[in-house]
Design a protein around this motif. Sequence first.
Motif, PDB file in Angstrom:
ATOM      1  N   GLN A 141       0.796  -1.222   0.000  1.00 19.55           N
ATOM      2  CA  GLN A 141       0.000   0.000   0.000  1.00 19.55           C
ATOM      3  C   GLN A 141       0.837   1.285   0.000  1.00 19.55           C
ATOM      4  O   GLN A 141       0.365   2.327  -0.449  1.00 19.55           O
ATOM      5  N   SER A 142       2.055   1.220   0.503  1.00 23.63           N
ATOM      6  CA  SER A 142       2.850   2.449   0.659  1.00 23.63           C
ATOM      7  C   SER A 142       4.239   2.325   0.044  1.00 23.63           C
ATOM      8  O   SER A 142       5.207   2.914   0.527  1.00 23.63           O
ATOM      9  N   GLY A 143       4.333   1.559  -1.034  1.00 28.27           N
ATOM     10  CA  GLY A 143       5.629   1.411  -1.689  1.00 28.27           C
ATOM     11  C   GLY A 143       6.436   0.264  -1.117  1.00 28.27           C
ATOM     12  O   GLY A 143       5.902  -0.619  -0.430  1.00 28.27           O
ATOM     13  N   TRP A 144       7.731   0.300  -1.374  1.00 29.79           N
ATOM     14  CA  TRP A 144       8.595  -0.819  -1.012  1.00 29.79           C
ATOM     15  C   TRP A 144       9.871  -0.321  -0.329  1.00 29.79           C
ATOM     16  O   TRP A 144      10.268   0.831  -0.476  1.00 29.79           O
ATOM     17  N   VAL A 145      10.471  -1.234   0.411  1.00 30.96           N
ATOM     18  CA  VAL A 145      11.786  -1.012   1.011  1.00 30.96           C
ATOM     19  C   VAL A 145      12.747  -1.981   0.333  1.00 30.96           C
ATOM     20  O   VAL A 145      12.443  -3.175   0.198  1.00 30.96           O
ATOM     21  N   TYR A 146      13.903  -1.470  -0.112  1.00 33.70           N
ATOM     22  CA  TYR A 146      14.836  -2.280  -0.896  1.00 33.70           C
ATOM     23  C   TYR A 146      16.118  -2.555  -0.115  1.00 33.70           C
ATOM     24  O   TYR A 146      16.564  -1.738   0.697  1.00 33.70           O
ATOM     25  N   ASP A 147      16.692  -3.711  -0.400  1.00 30.15           N
ATOM     26  CA  ASP A 147      17.992  -4.066   0.151  1.00 30.15           C
ATOM     27  C   ASP A 147      19.070  -3.401  -0.714  1.00 30.15           C
ATOM     28  O   ASP A 147      19.270  -3.771  -1.875  1.00 30.15           O
ATOM     29  N   ASN A 148      19.752  -2.417  -0.158  1.00 28.72           N
ATOM     30  CA  ASN A 148      20.758  -1.651  -0.902  1.00 28.72           C
ATOM     31  C   ASN A 148      22.179  -2.143  -0.673  1.00 28.72           C
ATOM     32  O   ASN A 148      23.142  -1.433  -0.976  1.00 28.72           O
ATOM     33  N   SER A 149      22.314  -3.360  -0.154  1.00 34.59           N
ATOM     34  CA  SER A 149      23.658  -3.857   0.150  1.00 34.59           C
ATOM     35  C   SER A 149      24.473  -4.123  -1.115  1.00 34.59           C
ATOM     36  O   SER A 149      25.703  -4.009  -1.108  1.00 34.59           O
ATOM     37  N   THR A 150      23.816  -4.474  -2.214  1.00 36.97           N
ATOM     38  CA  THR A 150      24.514  -4.737  -3.471  1.00 36.97           C
ATOM     39  C   THR A 150      24.472  -3.539  -4.408  1.00 36.97           C
ATOM     40  O   THR A 150      25.478  -3.171  -5.008  1.00 36.97           O
ATOM     41  N   PHE A 151      23.302  -2.914  -4.537  1.00 33.96           N
ATOM     42  CA  PHE A 151      23.126  -1.766  -5.428  1.00 33.96           C
ATOM     43  C   PHE A 151      22.588  -0.574  -4.638  1.00 33.96           C
ATOM     44  O   PHE A 151      21.620  -0.713  -3.883  1.00 33.96           O
ATOM     45  N   THR A 152      23.212   0.586  -4.848  1.00 28.81           N
ATOM     46  CA  THR A 152      22.683   1.810  -4.243  1.00 28.81           C
ATOM     47  C   THR A 152      21.341   2.149  -4.862  1.00 28.81           C
ATOM     48  O   THR A 152      20.391   2.519  -4.168  1.00 28.81           O
ATOM     49  N   SER A 153      21.258   2.039  -6.184  1.00 22.57           N
ATOM     50  CA  SER A 153      19.998   2.267  -6.878  1.00 22.57           C
ATOM     51  C   SER A 153      20.022   1.569  -8.226  1.00 22.57           C
ATOM     52  O   SER A 153      21.086   1.437  -8.843  1.00 22.57           O
ATOM     53  N   THR A 154      18.868   1.121  -8.672  1.00 22.25           N
ATOM     54  CA  THR A 154      18.700   0.525  -9.990  1.00 22.25           C
ATOM     55  C   THR A 154      17.416   1.096 -10.596  1.00 22.25           C
ATOM     56  O   THR A 154      16.709   1.883  -9.957  1.00 22.25           O
ATOM     57  N   LEU A 155      17.112   0.690 -11.801  1.00 24.48           N
ATOM     58  CA  LEU A 155      15.852   1.126 -12.403  1.00 24.48           C
ATOM     59  C   LEU A 155      14.665   0.675 -11.565  1.00 24.48           C
ATOM     60  O   LEU A 155      13.669   1.397 -11.425  1.00 24.48           O
ATOM     61  N   ALA A 156      14.778  -0.506 -10.983  1.00 24.74           N
ATOM     62  CA  ALA A 156      13.679  -1.031 -10.167  1.00 24.74           C
ATOM     63  C   ALA A 156      13.443  -0.182  -8.934  1.00 24.74           C
ATOM     64  O   ALA A 156      12.291   0.118  -8.577  1.00 24.74           O
ATOM     65  N   THR A 157      14.506   0.243  -8.263  1.00 24.57           N
ATOM     66  CA  THR A 157      14.341   1.050  -7.057  1.00 24.57           C
ATOM     67  C   THR A 157      13.988   2.492  -7.383  1.00 24.57           C
ATOM     68  O   THR A 157      13.334   3.174  -6.595  1.00 24.57           O
ATOM     69  N   GLU A 158      14.422   2.963  -8.555  1.00 24.78           N
ATOM     70  CA  GLU A 158      14.148   4.346  -8.951  1.00 24.78           C
ATOM     71  C   GLU A 158      12.675   4.577  -9.223  1.00 24.78           C
ATOM     72  O   GLU A 158      12.086   5.581  -8.800  1.00 24.78           O
ATOM     73  N   TRP A 159      12.057   3.627  -9.963  1.00 23.89           N
ATOM     74  CA  TRP A 159      10.657   3.818 -10.375  1.00 23.89           C
ATOM     75  C   TRP A 159       9.751   2.682  -9.899  1.00 23.89           C
ATOM     76  O   TRP A 159       8.679   2.461 -10.453  1.00 23.89           O
ATOM     77  N   ASP A 160      10.193   1.966  -8.842  1.00 22.44           N
ATOM     78  CA  ASP A 160       9.387   0.882  -8.261  1.00 22.44           C
ATOM     79  C   ASP A 160       8.909  -0.113  -9.314  1.00 22.44           C
ATOM     80  O   ASP A 160       7.723  -0.450  -9.415  1.00 22.44           O
ATOM     81  N   LEU A 161       9.861  -0.609 -10.105  1.00 22.84           N
ATOM     82  CA  LEU A 161       9.535  -1.585 -11.151  1.00 22.84           C
ATOM     83  C   LEU A 161       9.622  -2.993 -10.559  1.00 22.84           C
ATOM     84  O   LEU A 161      10.493  -3.800 -10.907  1.00 22.84           O
ATOM     85  N   VAL A 162       8.705  -3.276  -9.648  1.00 17.56           N
ATOM     86  CA  VAL A 162       8.676  -4.563  -8.963  1.00 17.56           C
ATOM     87  C   VAL A 162       7.257  -5.119  -9.003  1.00 17.56           C
ATOM     88  O   VAL A 162       6.319  -4.449  -9.439  1.00 17.56           O
ATOM     89  N   CYS A 163       7.142  -6.351  -8.546  1.00 16.58           N
ATOM     90  CA  CYS A 163       5.842  -7.027  -8.468  1.00 16.58           C
ATOM     91  C   CYS A 163       5.154  -7.039  -9.835  1.00 16.58           C
ATOM     92  O   CYS A 163       5.743  -7.524 -10.794  1.00 16.58           O
ATOM     93  N   ASP A 164       3.981  -6.435  -9.956  1.00 16.18           N
ATOM     94  CA  ASP A 164       3.265  -6.495 -11.222  1.00 16.18           C
ATOM     95  C   ASP A 164       3.906  -5.624 -12.298  1.00 16.18           C
ATOM     96  O   ASP A 164       3.515  -5.688 -13.477  1.00 16.18           O
ATOM     97  N   ARG A 165       4.924  -4.836 -11.957  1.00 12.11           N
ATOM     98  CA  ARG A 165       5.627  -4.003 -12.942  1.00 12.11           C
ATOM     99  C   ARG A 165       7.062  -4.478 -13.192  1.00 12.11           C
ATOM    100  O   ARG A 165       7.827  -3.811 -13.885  1.00 12.11           O
ATOM    101  N   LYS A 166       7.416  -5.645 -12.665  1.00 17.21           N
ATOM    102  CA  LYS A 166       8.817  -6.075 -12.757  1.00 17.21           C
ATOM    103  C   LYS A 166       9.234  -6.376 -14.191  1.00 17.21           C
ATOM    104  O   LYS A 166      10.425  -6.300 -14.525  1.00 17.21           O
ATOM    105  N   SER A 167       8.289  -6.702 -15.052  1.00 16.82           N
ATOM    106  CA  SER A 167       8.638  -6.985 -16.446  1.00 16.82           C
ATOM    107  C   SER A 167       9.185  -5.748 -17.157  1.00 16.82           C
ATOM    108  O   SER A 167       9.874  -5.859 -18.172  1.00 16.82           O
ATOM    109  N   LEU A 168       8.906  -4.560 -16.629  1.00 19.92           N
ATOM    110  CA  LEU A 168       9.380  -3.328 -17.258  1.00 19.92           C
ATOM    111  C   LEU A 168      10.899  -3.200 -17.195  1.00 19.92           C
ATOM    112  O   LEU A 168      11.506  -2.527 -18.036  1.00 19.92           O
ATOM    113  N   THR A 169      11.536  -3.854 -16.213  1.00 21.54           N
ATOM    114  CA  THR A 169      13.004  -3.802 -16.153  1.00 21.54           C
ATOM    115  C   THR A 169      13.609  -4.554 -17.332  1.00 21.54           C
ATOM    116  O   THR A 169      14.572  -4.094 -17.947  1.00 21.54           O
TER     117      THR A 169
END
Length: 551
Positions: free
Chosen positions: A110-138
Amino acid sequence: MKFENILEEIDSFGPFQIAIIILLCAPRIVLPCHFLLNNFIAALPPHRCDISTLGDGGLFRNLTQEQRLTVSLPVRGDGGPRSCEMFAEPQFQLLANSSGSADLPTVQCQSGWVYDNSTFTSTLATEWDLVCDRKSLTQTTGTIFFFGVMIGAIAFGFLSDKYGRKNTLLASYLMAIVFGFASAFANSYILFAVLRFLTGFGLTGISINSIVLSIEWVDTSHRSFIGVIGSLSWSAGNMLLAGFAFLVNDWRTLIMTVTAPLGFAVLTWWWIPESARWLLAHGKVEKAHFYLDKCAKFNKRQKVLSKLKLETLANVEVLEKQDQNYTYLHLIKTPKMRQLTLLTGIVWYGVASTYYGISLNISSFGLNIYLTHFIYAAIEVPAKLGIYFFLNIVGRRKCQAGTLLLTGICIAINLFLPQGLWHVRAVVAILGKGLSEASFTTVFLYTTELYPTVVRQNGLGYTSFISRLGVSVAPLVLMLEDVSTVLPQIIICSVAFISGLVALLLPETLNVRLPETIDDIEKPRGNEVSSLSVESPAVNLESKSTTDIEQ
């Protein structure tokens, strides 16, 4: 007189040709950094629903972070929180007994996601929340990029044959720099996708021009060496990408890092010569003489070239209707050209889809993705050095077919090996990756030798278009793992086998002169179709008799 005769007189593989190789190294290193960039900028780090907004007042505020996760998020089979779901309401009874959480009602985050940044500071997925039902966009960004490469292959193939290799190479450099850096500052997914498309479009000109410029300046015996050396630049860039990605964890900074070497390429462009073959094929005799003179001076053979008159050079047999503009239609106008076009298209599709189907699946190792990418890149070096020797021993056709068929066999073996034997699976996968790269190294050289000079860039543009179609489909094929875990590998294996068998239908080009005109393909004559000994003596450049000109 043949163009090879002139090259032999002024040294067909001297300091001049080596300088061309060195000048084209920087842009070639950039190519894999962009082509496989999605492995890192589109990576999907571990994530869970953001529950920070649930901490207002009441008992929830007094819970530890671990307890908050327990009452808010359902767990997976391995004990970690689910990535895309949360409980409709906090389930405080789970603090006492968490075994009954499977049947509790859940909702999407309901309020977005929290990401594990231990490997990547940021990716396209973390930038625009391309996860779950939008993960194919990556993965879609990779397909969009290769669509740009695919369209660029058609455009630059035509432009290179019409306006020359050198001019279109500069246009490629500038486009790739402008759109590459611009994509690092994109503030929306759509804008980023458009800029990546245009970056891919620009990079294609570098890909197809650099190899052709190198090969058109050397003799028959050194073409395989040039092809392998150029391909080693790809491997170097591929290994550097793993290092860049490890050191630069932010996707925007990483894009700028891998694009920066093109600035150096622009500076060195001024010293890159135009293809003398292309100039002669288009009737630009004086300019061809200018570059041949440069080559002779650089190779300390100027006295030899001074004996060659412009009138004689104008009759070098690379000319065919100088006022004719060649287009992609010439690839299918005549019977043997149609056959060549069809067969090379199938082979290129198989080579590209197999290579990228393996390269883009680096998470299947279960190892650190930086290490996996580096291993996949490093195995290409011995594979290319090995194929260099085989190319001159067994020929191009057998190498092309053999590497594709052996790649398919490696994929097939891993289909039947149990997951528990991951060490064996890893060895087989690495071997398959090396073989797939060997097939890519071969196909660039082989195709350059198959198409005549007047449509060589059109031919490479067409085959590059077909290959990028295969590359664009590769991420979509890998997404079929959601349907069946083995389905993508079955498809890639089948494509490798089919394209390997088709390669056996192509003609051999080992020690055969480069075809200059379409007539050389349709109506081969004498030593133009027979294997030509590379030790055959050069024609005396001083002779201007009709007999010499027709030879």
